[in-house]
Design an enzyme around this catalytic site. Structure first.
Site, PDB file in Angstrom:
ATOM      1  N   SER A 221       0.844  -1.191   0.000  1.00 48.99           N
ATOM      2  CA  SER A 221       0.000   0.000   0.000  1.00 48.99           C
ATOM      3  C   SER A 221       0.876   1.236   0.000  1.00 48.99           C
ATOM      4  O   SER A 221       2.026   1.205   0.444  1.00 48.99           O
ATOM      5  CB  SER A 221      -0.899   0.023   1.232  1.00 48.99           C
ATOM      6  OG  SER A 221      -0.150   0.310   2.399  1.00 48.99           O
ATOM      7  N   ASP A 222       0.322   2.337  -0.509  1.00 47.42           N
ATOM      8  CA  ASP A 222       0.943   3.615  -0.222  1.00 47.42           C
ATOM      9  C   ASP A 222       0.767   3.860   1.273  1.00 47.42           C
ATOM     10  O   ASP A 222      -0.060   3.220   1.930  1.00 47.42           O
ATOM     11  CB  ASP A 222       0.299   4.730  -1.043  1.00 47.42           C
ATOM     12  CG  ASP A 222       1.235   5.907  -1.263  1.00 47.42           C
ATOM     13  OD1 ASP A 222       2.189   6.074  -0.463  1.00 47.42           O
ATOM     14  OD2 ASP A 222       1.018   6.675  -2.216  1.00 47.42           O
ATOM     15  N   TRP A 223       1.531   4.783   1.817  1.00 49.38           N
ATOM     16  CA  TRP A 223       1.567   4.964   3.265  1.00 49.38           C
ATOM     17  C   TRP A 223       0.197   5.428   3.780  1.00 49.38           C
ATOM     18  O   TRP A 223      -0.303   6.470   3.361  1.00 49.38           O
ATOM     19  CB  TRP A 223       2.677   5.926   3.629  1.00 49.38           C
ATOM     20  CG  TRP A 223       3.972   5.232   3.944  1.00 49.38           C
ATOM     21  CD1 TRP A 223       4.773   5.444   5.036  1.00 49.38           C
ATOM     22  CD2 TRP A 223       4.642   4.204   3.185  1.00 49.38           C
ATOM     23  NE1 TRP A 223       5.873   4.616   5.010  1.00 49.38           N
ATOM     24  CE2 TRP A 223       5.821   3.834   3.887  1.00 49.38           C
ATOM     25  CE3 TRP A 223       4.347   3.534   2.008  1.00 49.38           C
ATOM     26  CZ2 TRP A 223       6.694   2.852   3.442  1.00 49.38           C
ATOM     27  CZ3 TRP A 223       5.220   2.546   1.544  1.00 49.38           C
ATOM     28  CH2 TRP A 223       6.371   2.218   2.259  1.00 49.38           C
ATOM     29  N   PHE A 224      -0.386   4.621   4.653  1.00 45.68           N
ATOM     30  CA  PHE A 224      -1.735   4.827   5.190  1.00 45.68           C
ATOM     31  C   PHE A 224      -2.806   4.669   4.108  1.00 45.68           C
ATOM     32  O   PHE A 224      -3.931   5.124   4.285  1.00 45.68           O
ATOM     33  CB  PHE A 224      -1.866   6.203   5.867  1.00 45.68           C
ATOM     34  CG  PHE A 224      -0.863   6.452   6.956  1.00 45.68           C
ATOM     35  CD1 PHE A 224      -1.034   5.932   8.225  1.00 45.68           C
ATOM     36  CD2 PHE A 224       0.273   7.213   6.704  1.00 45.68           C
ATOM     37  CE1 PHE A 224      -0.100   6.165   9.228  1.00 45.68           C
ATOM     38  CE2 PHE A 224       1.213   7.458   7.698  1.00 45.68           C
ATOM     39  CZ  PHE A 224       1.028   6.928   8.966  1.00 45.68           C
ATOM     40  N   GLY A 225      -2.477   3.986   3.019  1.00 43.64           N
ATOM     41  CA  GLY A 225      -3.413   3.831   1.908  1.00 43.64           C
ATOM     42  C   GLY A 225      -4.207   2.544   1.939  1.00 43.64           C
ATOM     43  O   GLY A 225      -4.893   2.221   0.973  1.00 43.64           O
TER      44      GLY A 225
END
Length: 823
Positions: A221-225
């Site tokens: 995932s993208d960060w916090f995605g």
């Protein structure tokens, strides 16, 4: 070995591998000898675990649009090799790059971080970049998969794109990264795609990426995605970042026990994480996660070479290159002259080893530095200039700055972005900090203090509350949308008097969905006014040549927000008008992350686009201006005459910037030059355009056969350098269907070759066109289709400058499956 480790793992251990341990590392399993590895942000450097504004120094390379302008795959591959070395210097085994989203609107805040509006050029450079990085045992991570062409509401916006546009425009760079480069990792984007978050999109992550393309690496995932437990794992998202986990851990174990996720799904994902560790050599040699600065002379030379290779000469009325002997007096003017704008903003930022401004580069290049006069004229910064100077930072438990500080440290810049706090006693969600500094102005007058904060903050000057970033705080447009709009306040300061600045910061007690960060940035500046503009004009009037450095910086071209328009910010257009009115020899040097409107174009002698070319900015600029290197760049993105000429810009907000949580890609495949060519809209500068310092003659294009064959057609053209200095020429090959049953672009780029030739030298460009290059994606058959019939192969210097047109025949219909390995 992987199966053996998996067999010995408990379910809980397998699950533990599917989320990060912290912001940058994976989870180890010591009893089984499974190490942890570190990832690091790219794509124009390797930052390591430091914050976006601090950390161990690293080599700062050109941004992606500058690489796109090189059209030089071999040079980009060399950069990939160098970046792998930089990643290793930060103890990292995975580089979070390249970014291959498409230049759709020209206003995307991350336009600078992407290569091109064209998928073929993007794919060619991405493949080269990945091959360079991974040749050194470091994994590349192609991103953001997919449909992330804007920063507006990017964590929730749905990019609504039909499958034809996806297959022809937005997915090919990812497809080629998998099929040609064997990329080891893919990062999902924040946005939704046709209503579903990409991090939990089974069609995207499993059907297309794994089943059709054969991807066998990890998806992170993208960060916090990541937004869910069951949906992400079942869709094919292997790694939730950052850690510690929010959606996995016990939640995922419970989901397996309840039958919502199959045990074999978890095992397969854990196996892919282990395979990544194996591919980067983590089992053979325990990773050393320590960081150090690696400032290599070969990296410096490569960055300088890349800067010139990506510089695009847009206009030249015979003034460039400047001749050093007899040059006379030179005025170096503009907000980007003495400031080294070397990179864009957001997660691509690094702490560069050094930054050479254009003024410094020009002074170093000229033997008579006394002939140079400098004036800023105006400012172009979006935020108040960040405070620079010694300060002390004290950290406290809790949010009230009470008790004794548990840690203290010095700092020299008024910007703090905390990934890691200086003491394990501090909780990132429950701490406070006090910064104390002193400021002594050199001039009396009105000064502006500004502050933006993710969290709550107050700024005091000599004990007086001046900037309140506490009461009424709301999210704004800074730090990826987690900080407020910059708060500003003016105050009169006396020259020579020392003023105490105190900033009191506390982390927010409210944790919201999405990205939550702790950061503060404060600064002070004396506004430039009419006197400063007049000084610049008089400096230009008294000079033989005026070099005008204008554009934007990483506050404008940044992750987290899109641009408001395509105009130069502040009073820069006025500065160009007034300087060019008093000096006929005005050269404009641009630094932007994308196209701009140029109402002043006819009033200047030359325009050079330098983008953000990394730490060697000033040297690369001087090399090109004085002819020590040629401007080797060609535009990777169309420059429209006006914003309204862009295909994404209409009167319908649903098409851009979006409406009710959806942005509709209504233009389909007609992006960039495809739109301008097909709709008959003349650009300011066409895709692929760029001037040089020499001249080339082109022969007629030749083909190996006039009938398409399964292995393709080879197209050749001879070029001769008929000028008096070495230079490069770019041969672009476009395909034009002469008859089509569906609406297709007038022509599409399918191959290119860049030749560098000495004066009088002759060279041959050889390009290959395959059956898929004739095709479009057929929505009914869900396959690439090239109808039988006639096509033109166009050899061009740019999208509007066709040098040869060769008609070929496709004797029979060709159908290409999306799962075909050879593309």
């Amino acid at each position: 070995m992987i199966d053996d480790i998996l067999d010995r793992m408990t379910l809980e251990e397998q699950v533990s591998l599917l989320a990060g341990a912290d912001f940058w590392t994976t989870v180890p399993i010591e009893r089984l000898g499974v190490p942890k590895i570190k990832v690091t942000d790219g794509p124009n450097g390797a930052r390591g675990a430091g914050s976006l504004v601090a950390g161990v120094n690293a080599a700062c390379f050109p941004v992606a649009i500058a690489l796109g302008a090189t059209w030089n795959s071999a040079l980009v591959e060399r950069m990939g090799v160098a970046l792998a070395g930089q990643a290793k210097s930060k103890g990292a085994a995975v580089l979070l790059a390249p970014t291959v989203n498409i230049h759709r609107s020209g206003l995307n805040g991350r336009n600078f971080e992407c290569y091109s509006e064209d998928p073929m050029l993007t794919a060619a450079l991405a493949v080269a970049y990945i091959q360079g990085v991974q040749s050194q045992g470091v994994a590349a991570t192609i991103k953001h998969f997919a449909g992330n062409e804007s920063e507006i509401e990017r964590q929730t916006m749905s990019s609504d794109i039909d499958e034809r546009a996806l297959r022809e425009i937005y997915l090919p760079p990812f497809e080629q990264a998998v099929k040609r480069a064997g990329v080891m990792a893919v990062m999902s984007s924040y946005n939704r795609l046709n209503g579903t978050y990409t991090s939990e999109h089974p069609w995207l992550l499993t059907k297309v990426l794994r089943d059709e393309w054969g991807f066998d690496g990890i998806v992170m995932s993208d960060w916090f995605g990541s937004h869910s437990t069951v949906a992400t794992v079942n869709a094919g998202l292997d790694l939730e970042m950052p850690g510690p986990t929010r959606d996995r851990g016990e939640k995922l174990v419970k989901a397996v026990r309840n039958g919502e996720v199959k045990p074999e799904t978890v095992r397969a994902a854990a196996g892919r994480i282990l395979t990544l560790l194996e591919r980067v050599g983590a089992f053979e040699n325990t990773p050393d996660l320590t960081e150090h600065a690696s400032d290599l002379p070969e990296d410096r030379a490569l960055i300088r070479q890349l800067g010139a290779e990506g510089a695009v000469l847009l206009k030249n009325d015979g003034i460039l290159p400047l001749q050093k002997p007899g040059l006379g007096h030179v005025a170096v003017i503009g907000p980007n002259a003495a400031e080294a704008r070397v990179m864009g903003g957001g997660s691509a930022q690094i702490a560069a080893h050094y930054k050479i401004s254009p003024l410094e580069g020009i002074r170093a290049s000229l033997s008579n530095a006394n002939s140079i006069r400098y004036a800023a004229g105006c400012r172009n910064n979006r935020l108040i200039n960040v405070f620079s100077g010694e300060m002390r930072v004290e950290y406290f438990k809790g949010q009230n700055l009470t008790g004794s500080p548990v840690a203290a440290e010095p700092a020299n810049k008024g910007e703090f972005f905390w990934f890691d706090l200086p003491s394990p006693e501090l909780d990132p969600s429950d701490f406070s900090a006090r910064m104390t500094a002193f400021y002594t102005p050199t001039e009396s007058g009105e000064y502006i203090f500004g502050m933006t904060n993710a969290g709550l903050a107050k700024l005091y000057v000599d004990g007086r509350l001046l900037v309140n970033g506490y009461d009424g705080w709301t999210r704004g447009d800074n730090y990826f949308g987690t900080a407020n709009v910059e708060q500003r306040q003016g105050v009169h300061l006396e020259a020579g008097q020392q003023y105490q600045i105190v900033v009191e910061y506390c982390s927010s007690a409210t944790v919201e969905e999405g990205i939550n960060l702790t950061a503060v940035r404060f600064g002070v500046e004396k506004p430039l006014g009419e006197a400063d503009m007049a000084e610049a004009v008089e400096t230009a009037r008294a000079a033989d040549i005026a070099l005008l450095f204008v554009g934007r910086d990483g506050q404008w071209d940044t992750e987290g927000l899109d641009l408001p328009d395509m105009r130069l910010p502040g009073r820069q257009e006025e500065l160009i008008e007034r300087v060019s009115a008093v000096n006929a020899n005005t050269v404009v040097v641009l630094q932007t992350g994308g196209p701009i409107e140029m109402p002043w174009l006819d009033k200047v002698k030359a325009v050079l686009q330098m983008w953000y070319p990394g730490q060697e900015l000033g040297n690369a600029v001087a090399d090109v201006l004085f002819g020590d290197a040629e401007p080797g760049g060609r535009l990777p993105q169309t420059f429209p005459k006006r914003l309204a000429d862009n295909s994404a810009i209409t009167h319908d907000a649903a098409i851009y910037p979006g409406k009710d949580g959806h942005v509709r890609y209504a233009e389909g495949v007609f992006v960039g030059y495809r739109h301008h060519d097909t709709r008959g809209i003349e650009p300011l500068f066409p895709f692929g355009f760029g001037l040089g310092y020499t001249r080339f003659s082109w022969g007629e294009g030749q083909v190996s056969t006039t009938e398409m064959e399964p292995d393709g057609i080879t197209v050749t053209v001879d070029l001769t350098n008929v000028g008096d200095r070495a230079g490069s020429e770019l041969v672009q090959l476009y395909v034009r269907p002469l008859a089509a049953t569906v609406e297709r672009p007038d022509k599409e780029l399918r191959a290119f070759a860049k030749l560098r030739l000495a004066p009088g030298e002759r060279g041959r460009a050889s390009l290959l066109v395959k059956p898929r290059d004739l095709s479009y994606f057929d929505m009914e058959t869900k396959a690439f289709r090239a109808a039988a019939g006639r096509y033109q192969l166009l050899l061009a210097a740019n999208a509007t400058d066709i040098r040869s047109a060769i008609t070929i025949e496709n004797p029979r219909e060709w159908i290409g499956k999306t799962s075909d390995r050879f593309i």
